[in-house]
Design a protein around this motif. Structure first.
Motif, PDB file in Angstrom:
ATOM      1  N   ASN A  16       0.819  -1.211   0.000  1.00  0.00           N
ATOM      2  CA  ASN A  16       0.000   0.000   0.000  1.00  0.00           C
ATOM      3  C   ASN A  16       0.856   1.266   0.000  1.00  0.00           C
ATOM      4  OD1 ASN A  16      -2.367  -1.463  -0.058  1.00  0.00           O
ATOM      5  ND2 ASN A  16      -2.696  -1.386   2.145  1.00  0.00           N
ATOM      6  N   VAL A  20       0.803   4.230  -2.868  1.00  0.00           N
ATOM      7  CA  VAL A  20       0.669   5.657  -2.546  1.00  0.00           C
ATOM      8  C   VAL A  20       1.816   6.454  -3.149  1.00  0.00           C
ATOM      9  CG1 VAL A  20       0.680   7.357  -0.678  1.00  0.00           C
ATOM     10  CG2 VAL A  20      -0.682   5.267  -0.458  1.00  0.00           C
ATOM     11  N   ARG A  33      -5.016  13.709   0.937  1.00  0.00           N
ATOM     12  CA  ARG A  33      -5.329  12.350   1.397  1.00  0.00           C
ATOM     13  C   ARG A  33      -6.585  11.823   0.711  1.00  0.00           C
ATOM     14  NH1 ARG A  33      -3.010  15.146   5.415  1.00  0.00           N
ATOM     15  NH2 ARG A  33      -1.596  14.117   6.931  1.00  0.00           N
ATOM     16  N   LEU A  36      -5.842  10.881  -2.863  1.00  0.00           N
ATOM     17  CA  LEU A  36      -5.102   9.622  -2.930  1.00  0.00           C
ATOM     18  C   LEU A  36      -6.003   8.431  -2.645  1.00  0.00           C
ATOM     19  CD1 LEU A  36      -1.761  10.668  -1.190  1.00  0.00           C
ATOM     20  CD2 LEU A  36      -2.005   9.824  -3.525  1.00  0.00           C
ATOM     21  N   ALA A  37      -6.890   8.584  -1.683  1.00  0.00           N
ATOM     22  CA  ALA A  37      -7.816   7.500  -1.359  1.00  0.00           C
ATOM     23  C   ALA A  37      -8.695   7.183  -2.564  1.00  0.00           C
ATOM     24  CB  ALA A  37      -8.667   7.873  -0.147  1.00  0.00           C
ATOM     25  N   THR A  40      -6.472   5.533  -5.441  1.00  0.00           N
ATOM     26  CA  THR A  40      -5.911   4.211  -5.171  1.00  0.00           C
ATOM     27  C   THR A  40      -6.959   3.180  -4.768  1.00  0.00           C
ATOM     28  OG1 THR A  40      -5.495   4.760  -2.846  1.00  0.00           O
ATOM     29  CG2 THR A  40      -3.730   5.229  -4.444  1.00  0.00           C
ATOM     30  N   LEU A  42      -7.991   2.881  -1.734  1.00  0.00           N
ATOM     31  CA  LEU A  42      -7.777   2.595  -0.320  1.00  0.00           C
ATOM     32  C   LEU A  42      -8.744   3.418   0.523  1.00  0.00           C
ATOM     33  CD1 LEU A  42      -3.867   2.635  -0.325  1.00  0.00           C
ATOM     34  CD2 LEU A  42      -5.319   0.619  -0.171  1.00  0.00           C
ATOM     35  N   LYS A  44     -10.113   5.865   3.535  1.00  0.00           N
ATOM     36  CA  LYS A  44      -9.544   7.097   4.090  1.00  0.00           C
ATOM     37  C   LYS A  44      -8.773   6.822   5.373  1.00  0.00           C
ATOM     38  CE  LYS A  44     -12.924  10.272   2.055  1.00  0.00           C
ATOM     39  NZ  LYS A  44     -13.957  11.312   2.309  1.00  0.00           N
ATOM     40  N   MET A  47      -5.444   5.346   4.346  1.00  0.00           N
ATOM     41  CA  MET A  47      -4.625   6.390   3.751  1.00  0.00           C
ATOM     42  C   MET A  47      -4.049   7.302   4.825  1.00  0.00           C
ATOM     43  SD  MET A  47      -3.304   7.471   1.036  1.00  0.00           S
ATOM     44  CE  MET A  47      -4.244   6.456  -0.112  1.00  0.00           C
TER      45      MET A  47
END
Length: 411
Positions: A16, A20, A33, A36-37, A40, A42, A44, A47
């Motif tokens: 992970n 990132v 953040r 990115l979440a 990706t 992923l 929160k 992340m």
């Protein structure tokens, strides 16, 4: 069972973290953040934990919060911090040797280059000098608080995965076990062909922060043609260099363009390099021979004479131009890749000559009615193979960040 569970959790976290980092490096704009979440997939919460770890170890830092709406919460951009993670690139070429140190943020930390004609140079001497140069540089990096994550070396020849240089004819080197040299062993250097590493340097966000869109995307496909005294090449497909079964794919310079042509240094006749290599063009024009033909002054004189229309220089250039077109057409037909990036001396082509080359290649490829060819010239990197070698070193961190962050914590 407890140990197995812990290892699996560490593997997942490492994966992970790599995801990132890849996302941050490939984005020309800082991401929050939440960004990115979303990018990706992923959560929160996950992340938040990953970003906190990267901030704690000085890999990321928070930028100035941005208010996106009147009632919205501020969005905090995340930026590669710089000054913490670096990789070293080493290059040995026909015109000298040296190194560069790249930060994860894409900036150059340090560099040194020794200009020297290395044809028939003593390999032991060159590697000993590099070892001494880099011992001092490693000490400085430690004092500056850097984590050195890896090192690559670019060589103008055939190199195996286990660091064995089979041949570099333009250096006069054959059958060299690179692991005999202290600098290679100490830094656990990844050795590779200079064209492959130069191609890697053209992939935005591969291992350093991208600052613009680049001439190809991060997952781009292209043929890279390196033009110097020798001519090399690399094929990149979907953002990855195609190494081939033994690591030697992409040798464009030794495609035959005239079966009864001049003899190449590889022993065959009519290779592209024998027509369009820097030394070959100067010698065929009668301007110089031997080591003198390999000098920068000689190729500068040749280039000036060509575009002044002087004979026989202009005729030599026209034959070399046709040879370049022929080899590129063959490579496109074979690989089904429509973008070609040219580096080195041929990257200095005037705009109208680049356009003429592109038009000739387009006219001659088999799929001319379906495929649109793009010929691009790279002029913004003085030594792309050197940069690519450093990025190969940095990529070790991107692929396995937890190993370096854990070691940093222990230290």
């Amino acid at each position: 069972m407890t140990t197995l569970k812990r290892i699996n959790q560490d593997d997942l976290r490492n994966h992970n973290l790599s995801v990132v980092l890849n996302q941050v490096l490939r984005s020309p704009q800082p991401l929050s953040r939440a960004d990115l979440a979303k990018a990706t997939g992923l959560t929160k919460a996950t992340m938040s934990l990953l970003v906190s770890l990267l901030i704690e170890h000085g890999v990321l830092r928070e930028g100035v919060p941005l208010v996106q709406a009147v009632y919205g919460r501020p969005s905090t951009p995340l930026i590669i911090a710089g000054g913490r993670v670096c990789g070293i690139g080493i290059q040995i070429n026909t015109d000298g040797y040296g190194y560069t140190v790249l930060d994860l943020d894409g900036s150059t930390v340090a560099e040194r280059w020794v200009d020297r004609n290395l044809h028939e140079a003593d390999a032991d001497e060159i590697f000993a000098d590099l070892d001494a140069m880099l011992l001092d540089q490693e000490k400085t990096l430690r004092e500056q608080g850097y984590i050195l994550t890896g090192t690559g070396i670019a060589l103008p020849g055939l190199v195996t995965e286990d660091a064995h240089l089979i041949v570099a004819r333009n250096l006069g080197w054959e059958n060299i076990d690179l692991m005999q040299y202290d600098v290679i062993k100490r830094l656990d250097v990844v050795a590779g062909n200079e064209s492959n590493m130069a191609a890697t340097a053209h992939l935005p966000g591969y291992a350093t922060q991208v600052h613009d869109e680049g001439i190809v995307g991060p997952d781009g496909s292209f043929i890279y043609v390196s033009t110097d005294i020798g001519i090399g090449g690399a094929i990149v497909r979907d953002g990855k260099v195609v190494d081939g079964g033994h690591g030697f794919a992409g040798e464009v310079g030794h495609l035959p363009v005239q079966l009864d042509g001049p003899q190449c240094r590889c022993g065959r006749h009519g290779c592209l390099e024998a027509f369009a290599g820097r030394r070959s063009m100067v010698e065929r024009a009668g301007l110089a021979s031997g080591d003198a033909a390999a000098s920068q002054q000689a190729i500068d004189m040749f280039t000036q004479a060509v575009f002044d229309g002087a004979e026989p220089m202009h005729n030599v250039y026209l034959k070399a131009f046709d040879a370049m077109v022929s080899a590129i057409v063959s490579t496109i037909n074979l690989s089904d890749v429509d973008t070609v990036i040219i580096g080195g001396c041929w990257a200095q082509l005037p705009a109208e000559e680049r356009e003429r080359m592109q038009a000739e290649v387009q006219r001659q490829i088999l799929a001319r009615d379906k495929v649109e060819v793009h010929i691009l010239l790279t002029r913004d990197m003085l030594r792309p193979a050197l940069i690519g070698a450093a990025q190969i070193g940095l990529r070790k961190f991107v692929d396995n960040p937890l190993a370096y962050l854990t070691a940093d914590s222990v230290a």
